[in-house]
Design a protein around this motif. Structure first.
Motif, PDB file in Angstrom:
ATOM      1  N   ASN A  57       3.823  -8.331  12.771  1.00 33.76           N
ATOM      2  CA  ASN A  57       3.122  -7.070  12.543  1.00 33.76           C
ATOM      3  C   ASN A  57       3.008  -6.827  11.046  1.00 33.76           C
ATOM      4  O   ASN A  57       3.949  -7.057  10.282  1.00 33.76           O
ATOM      5  CB  ASN A  57       3.875  -5.918  13.199  1.00 33.76           C
ATOM      6  CG  ASN A  57       3.641  -5.833  14.689  1.00 33.76           C
ATOM      7  OD1 ASN A  57       2.666  -5.224  15.145  1.00 33.76           O
ATOM      8  ND2 ASN A  57       4.525  -6.450  15.474  1.00 33.76           N
ATOM      9  N   TRP A  58       1.830  -6.339  10.645  1.00 27.29           N
ATOM     10  CA  TRP A  58       1.520  -6.085   9.235  1.00 27.29           C
ATOM     11  C   TRP A  58       1.356  -4.592   9.033  1.00 27.29           C
ATOM     12  O   TRP A  58       0.590  -3.936   9.756  1.00 27.29           O
ATOM     13  CB  TRP A  58       0.231  -6.805   8.859  1.00 27.29           C
ATOM     14  CG  TRP A  58      -0.328  -6.459   7.514  1.00 27.29           C
ATOM     15  CD1 TRP A  58      -1.132  -5.388   7.201  1.00 27.29           C
ATOM     16  CD2 TRP A  58      -0.142  -7.180   6.293  1.00 27.29           C
ATOM     17  NE1 TRP A  58      -1.450  -5.403   5.869  1.00 27.29           N
ATOM     18  CE2 TRP A  58      -0.857  -6.500   5.278  1.00 27.29           C
ATOM     19  CE3 TRP A  58       0.549  -8.343   5.950  1.00 27.29           C
ATOM     20  CZ2 TRP A  58      -0.887  -6.933   3.960  1.00 27.29           C
ATOM     21  CZ3 TRP A  58       0.514  -8.789   4.639  1.00 27.29           C
ATOM     22  CH2 TRP A  58      -0.202  -8.082   3.647  1.00 27.29           C
ATOM     23  N   ILE A  59       2.084  -4.051   8.038  1.00 27.37           N
ATOM     24  CA  ILE A  59       1.859  -2.674   7.603  1.00 27.37           C
ATOM     25  C   ILE A  59       1.216  -2.726   6.222  1.00 27.37           C
ATOM     26  O   ILE A  59       1.210  -3.788   5.579  1.00 27.37           O
ATOM     27  CB  ILE A  59       3.181  -1.879   7.567  1.00 27.37           C
ATOM     28  CG1 ILE A  59       4.115  -2.425   6.482  1.00 27.37           C
ATOM     29  CG2 ILE A  59       3.854  -1.891   8.938  1.00 27.37           C
ATOM     30  CD1 ILE A  59       5.323  -1.553   6.207  1.00 27.37           C
ATOM     31  N   PRO A  60       0.647  -1.619   5.726  1.00 24.55           N
ATOM     32  CA  PRO A  60       0.126  -1.650   4.355  1.00 24.55           C
ATOM     33  C   PRO A  60       1.197  -2.169   3.391  1.00 24.55           C
ATOM     34  O   PRO A  60       2.355  -1.750   3.445  1.00 24.55           O
ATOM     35  CB  PRO A  60      -0.231  -0.188   4.084  1.00 24.55           C
ATOM     36  CG  PRO A  60      -0.557   0.363   5.444  1.00 24.55           C
ATOM     37  CD  PRO A  60       0.407  -0.308   6.379  1.00 24.55           C
ATOM     38  N   ASP A  61       0.825  -3.092   2.515  1.00 25.87           N
ATOM     39  CA  ASP A  61       1.812  -3.763   1.669  1.00 25.87           C
ATOM     40  C   ASP A  61       2.296  -2.877   0.526  1.00 25.87           C
ATOM     41  O   ASP A  61       3.223  -3.254  -0.191  1.00 25.87           O
ATOM     42  CB  ASP A  61       1.228  -5.065   1.114  1.00 25.87           C
ATOM     43  CG  ASP A  61       2.311  -6.068   0.762  1.00 25.87           C
ATOM     44  OD1 ASP A  61       3.189  -6.305   1.616  1.00 25.87           O
ATOM     45  OD2 ASP A  61       2.293  -6.603  -0.366  1.00 25.87           O
ATOM     46  N   ASP A  62       1.697  -1.728   0.368  1.00 22.55           N
ATOM     47  CA  ASP A  62       2.132  -0.747  -0.625  1.00 22.55           C
ATOM     48  C   ASP A  62       1.735   0.614  -0.092  1.00 22.55           C
ATOM     49  O   ASP A  62       0.639   0.774   0.464  1.00 22.55           O
ATOM     50  CB  ASP A  62       1.457  -1.016  -1.978  1.00 22.55           C
ATOM     51  CG  ASP A  62       2.133  -0.315  -3.149  1.00 22.55           C
ATOM     52  OD1 ASP A  62       2.467   0.883  -3.014  1.00 22.55           O
ATOM     53  OD2 ASP A  62       2.313  -0.947  -4.194  1.00 22.55           O
ATOM     54  N   ASP A  77       7.142  -4.907   3.832  1.00 21.86           N
ATOM     55  CA  ASP A  77       7.493  -3.522   3.550  1.00 21.86           C
ATOM     56  C   ASP A  77       6.534  -2.950   2.521  1.00 21.86           C
ATOM     57  O   ASP A  77       5.924  -3.692   1.743  1.00 21.86           O
ATOM     58  CB  ASP A  77       8.921  -3.418   3.002  1.00 21.86           C
ATOM     59  CG  ASP A  77       9.964  -3.228   4.096  1.00 21.86           C
ATOM     60  OD1 ASP A  77       9.645  -2.592   5.114  1.00 21.86           O
ATOM     61  OD2 ASP A  77      11.092  -3.730   3.926  1.00 21.86           O
ATOM     62  N   CYS A  78       6.454  -1.604   2.469  1.00 22.96           N
ATOM     63  CA  CYS A  78       5.574  -0.940   1.510  1.00 22.96           C
ATOM     64  C   CYS A  78       6.346  -0.318   0.354  1.00 22.96           C
ATOM     65  O   CYS A  78       5.737   0.264  -0.546  1.00 22.96           O
ATOM     66  CB  CYS A  78       4.730   0.118   2.211  1.00 22.96           C
ATOM     67  SG  CYS A  78       5.682   1.488   2.909  1.00 22.96           S
ATOM     68  N   TRP A  79       7.666  -0.446   0.356  1.00 17.62           N
ATOM     69  CA  TRP A  79       8.532   0.043  -0.725  1.00 17.62           C
ATOM     70  C   TRP A  79       9.925  -0.505  -0.438  1.00 17.62           C
ATOM     71  O   TRP A  79      10.153  -1.094   0.629  1.00 17.62           O
ATOM     72  CB  TRP A  79       8.498   1.575  -0.820  1.00 17.62           C
ATOM     73  CG  TRP A  79       9.315   2.311   0.213  1.00 17.62           C
ATOM     74  CD1 TRP A  79       9.349   2.078   1.563  1.00 17.62           C
ATOM     75  CD2 TRP A  79      10.236   3.378  -0.040  1.00 17.62           C
ATOM     76  NE1 TRP A  79      10.201   2.945   2.167  1.00 17.62           N
ATOM     77  CE2 TRP A  79      10.772   3.762   1.210  1.00 17.62           C
ATOM     78  CE3 TRP A  79      10.640   4.062  -1.169  1.00 17.62           C
ATOM     79  CZ2 TRP A  79      11.702   4.777   1.355  1.00 17.62           C
ATOM     80  CZ3 TRP A  79      11.568   5.092  -1.034  1.00 17.62           C
ATOM     81  CH2 TRP A  79      12.089   5.436   0.209  1.00 17.62           C
TER      82      TRP A  79
END
Length: 789
Positions: free
Chosen positions: A307-312, A590-592
């Motif tokens: 699964n992909w979340i926004p990278d930032d 992760d985005c952070w």
């Protein structure tokens, strides 16, 4: 010829009379960071100190001159985040309320001060909520009332940083006579030939002008007359080379160019890349329930997904190079499918271009996640408009193989007390079962659509029924031991996962000066999951003696537990192919910097889970599984060729003594699983024994007891430097050896994760980014299982 001029210079962003330089594309937070007006919200507990930014109005301004020799000038925004009023020299051009759409305004002959005033997303969401009424959601923030990246409002892995700004490029377009407004490419394969149908829509300034379109692809050329506002060009490419997912073949891509002409004058040109392939979703019922198997070019796939979340959390910062790096990491881990999760965005062309090139299949959620979404205006019209735009925008990409209506909303309606609380109010069902499948069928009939994830295919069954369609396995992480993954065989596991903290160097950067502990203030702030630390602790205590007061040991063991948990699921489910047809790990990225389920942390460092995925998602996998009271070896072969050989089975003691050994032959046909029974006399007896299976350089291990009961010897091993890394030679059993290279230097990276060595075995670990290699320093960064304390 249409002329496009990017508008990237001379922008300011203003709030309450104060103006500062702005970067476009960008957002308010990044501009404030650059100006030194807010602290970095990724560090410490600064997130709370910048919460005010999302509650304010902001205005972006620049000077604009639209005088040109063409008949029309358009101001084009590829993305505005989110609710904005656009004016030029005080004249209203239009209003926007959707981050997921582009906007075009006629500015012919105009000039002056261009202003884009952004209303607080909170103000808009709260106003819509006041109009349509309350709707339940998994989180308290009002993300379901606005067409904006939902995770801007926070998630159980993300910060609450509610953005505003011109987040995608903006440009001026000057044109005469006509321009290409939209091209809808239908790419199919029939009898070995590639078929391309380009449905072209044009916008005109001169209705009477005769227009033609000419297209080329693969050396084939065709043309058509534009009748009114549109036309269709059809091309056939003989013997077209097929585009395949990685591991199944090559990824040939073909340039398509479409030219709009008025006589001999070229008015506009549209260019994309396409790939020829077929895709189906086999959802036929069978003896096990209802399947969910992707079929590409006739080949049935076990999907090895993430699964992909926004990278930032500030997506304008994600460059083409960063997309390529992150997705290349996925491909290098054996991944062949990436699910773009519904609480994020439709990603940029750079994302899908990289997937096309790397052979990564894309499952694209429409942006709906974990909430009841109102179906009244103003949202309903925005939903259809964004779906129509993005379906057509993403259609050229061969990597895109599936449209999905939502994430967990059907499940939420049934299980999370939404139905009672809604009391008949709309909640999104009309989108998932009505608007979205209609739009997908009309515009993109070449790809399958599924109503949601999870979804069993019918309200007559539970939406998350593992025997039917897609399944999300979260009871294990939330309440159970990861061994319980082995209790069922879902048809397709679209979400499951286990948490672990990020790499040590990531924590040190994100929490400067803090004395690290699982419950230190910064660690708790960077743990967003409900009772996340409690679940980490309970997950550890089922297998290990909890390392009270020892942060380094806790950090290592939670990393081990994450890798083991995901391995337990994937090994079990892959061994049941073709009943189970895919696993999609939550999550790749992760985005952070945060404790989360990710395999790659917020600073881009690989956790041990990432390296474990390389083993779990390889074409060939050995796994020892308990079946009906006895052990068997599953020989998983996802390669095309038959895998045959002999497996060496050894029953050993933890002191390294071989109690029994046999060699057993096996043969696994291509894309299949073979099962080899383990003789009873090879099964380990008690916590002092374990089973080792070796074949063709691959290994499977079976320990019958939790680690806290295993009398491990005190690990003994030698460490020596080798060119580009270190070599570790075991003198005892060394289980789950891990080099945390970032403890040597923040830029250092190891080329492998957890490895178990038997006495006398050695492993060479490659290390890059380590400026001053030192054997003793390397030893200090090595962790492994030790006797229980």
């Amino acid at each position: 010829m249409l002329q496009a001029t990017p508008l990237t210079e001379g922008w300011t962003v203003r709030h309450e009379g104060a103006a500062l330089p702005a970067v476009v594309p960008g957002c308010v937070h990044t501009d404030l960071l650059t100006a030194g007006m807010i602290p970095d919200p990724f560090l410490g507990r600064n997130e709370a100190e910048v919460a005010w930014v999302g509650r304010r109005e902001w205005t972006y301004e620049t000077d604009l001159e639209c005088v040109d020799g063409h008949e029309q000038s358009d101001l084009v925004f590829e993305g505005l985040d989110t609710v904005a009023e656009v004016t030029l020299d005080g004249q209203l051009l239009g209003r926007t309320r959707n981050m997921h759409r582009s906007y075009r305004f006629d500015v012919t002959g105009l000039q002056g001060r261009l202003a884009v005033r952004f209303v607080s997303a909170y103000a808009e969401a709260e106003a819509v909520r006041g109009k349509v009424g309350e709707r339940p959601a998994a989180y308290a923030e009002p993300y379901q009332y606005i067409r904006k990246m939902a995770c801007s409002f926070g998630w159980d892995w993300g910060p609450t940083l509610v953005t505003a700004g011109i987040w995608r490029p903006v440009r001026l377009e000057h044109w005469s006579t006509a321009r290409i407004a939209r091209v809808r490419p239908l790419v199919t394969v029939a009898q070995g030939a590639g078929q391309v149908e380009l449905a072209v829509e044009v916008e005109r300034t001169r209705v009477e002008a005769p227009l033609t379109v000419e297209a080329t692809v693969g050396g084939v050329r065709a043309r058509a007359v534009v009748d009114g506002t549109g036309g269709v060009v059809r091309l056939t490419v003989p013997d077209a080379a097929l585009w395949w997912p990685r591991g199944y073949g090559e990824q040939p891509l073909h340039d398509v160019e479409l030219t709009l002409r008025h006589g001999d004058d070229v008015l506009d040109v549209w260019r994309r890349r396409i790939g020829f392939r077929t895709v189906e979703l086999d959802r036929r019922p069978d003896a096990h329930g209802t399947g969910f198997t992707l079929v590409v070019n006739g080949a049935r796939l076990f999907a090895r997904g993430v699964n992909w979340i926004p990278d930032d959390v500030f997506p304008s910062r994600v460059t083409r190079e960063r997309y390529r790096e992150r997705l290349a990491q996925a491909a290098d881990a054996g991944v062949d499918l990436v699910r773009v999760w519904g609480g994020g965005i439709y990603e940029s062309e750079d994302f899908y271009d990289a997937c096309d090139e790397l052979g990564l299949l894309v499952w694209q959620d429409f942006p709906f996640a974990c909430a009841a979404y109102p179906e009244e205006q103003p949202l309903r019209g925005e939903v259809e408009a964004e779906a129509r735009e993005n379906v057509v925008r993403l259609m050229p990409h061969p990597s895109l193989v599936l449209w999905n209506g939502n994430n967990e909303n059907l499940w939420g309606f049934r299980d999370w007390d939404w139905e009672r609380r809604l009391a008949g109010d709309s909640w999104g069902e009309g989108y998932y079962l009505g608007v979205l499948p209609r739009v997908a069928a009309e515009l993109d009939p070449t790809r399958p659509y599924t109503v949601g994830s999870p979804w069993s295919g019918s309200w007559e069954r539970h939406p998350n029924d593992p025997a039917h369609g897609t399944h999300h396995s979260w009871e294990v992480w939330n309440r159970e031991d990861y061994a319980d993954y082995r209790l069922s065989v879902p048809r397709f596991v679209a979400e499951f996962g286990w948490q672990a903290p990020p790499a040590y160097a990531t924590l040190r950067r994100a929490l400067p000066g803090e004395e690290l502990a699982p419950d230190s203030p910064g660690m708790l702030h960077h743990q967003k999951a409900d009772d996340g630390n409690g679940k980490l602790r309970r997950g550890l205590e089922r297998h290990f003696v909890f390392p009270e007061g020892d942060f380094d040991r806790w950090h290592y063991l939670t990393q081990v537990n994450q890798a083991r948990a995901v391995a337990a699921g994937i090994e079990h489910w892959r061994s049941h192919w073709p009943v189970c047809a895919g696993t999609v790990v939550w999550q790749l990225n992760d985005c952070w910097p945060v404790t989360s389920w990710a395999a790659i942390d917020g600073d881009g460092r690989a956790k041990p889970l990432y390296h474990e995925l390389r083993r779990l998602y390889a074409d060939r996998l050995l796994t020892l599984q308990a079946r009906e009271g006895s052990l068997e070896l599953a020989v998983v072969n996802q390669g095309a060729a038959k895998w045959a050989g002999a497996v060496r089975l050894r029953r050993m003691s933890v002191e390294g003594v071989v109690a029994r050994e046999v060699s057993v032959g096996f043969g696994a046909e291509g894309r299949s699983v073979a099962r080899v029974g383990v003789p009873r006399e090879l099964e380990p007896v008690g916590p002092k024994e374990f089973l080792v299976a070796d074949a063709d350089g691959l290994r499977a291990l079976h320990f019958p007891a939790p680690d806290r009961e295993i009398p491990y010897p005190r690990p003994q091993f030698d460490v020596s430097l080798t060119p580009g890394g270190i070599t570790v030679t075991a003198r005892t059993l060394v289980r789950d050896l891990l080099l945390q290279a970032d403890r040597l230097h923040p830029d250092a990276r190891a080329d492998r994760g957890l490895v178990t060595l038997l006495p006398g075995e050695e492993v060479t670990i490659g290390v890059r980014g380590w400026e001053t290699p030192d054997a003793e320093a390397a030893r200090s960064a090595l962790y492994c299982m030790e006797p229980s304390r």
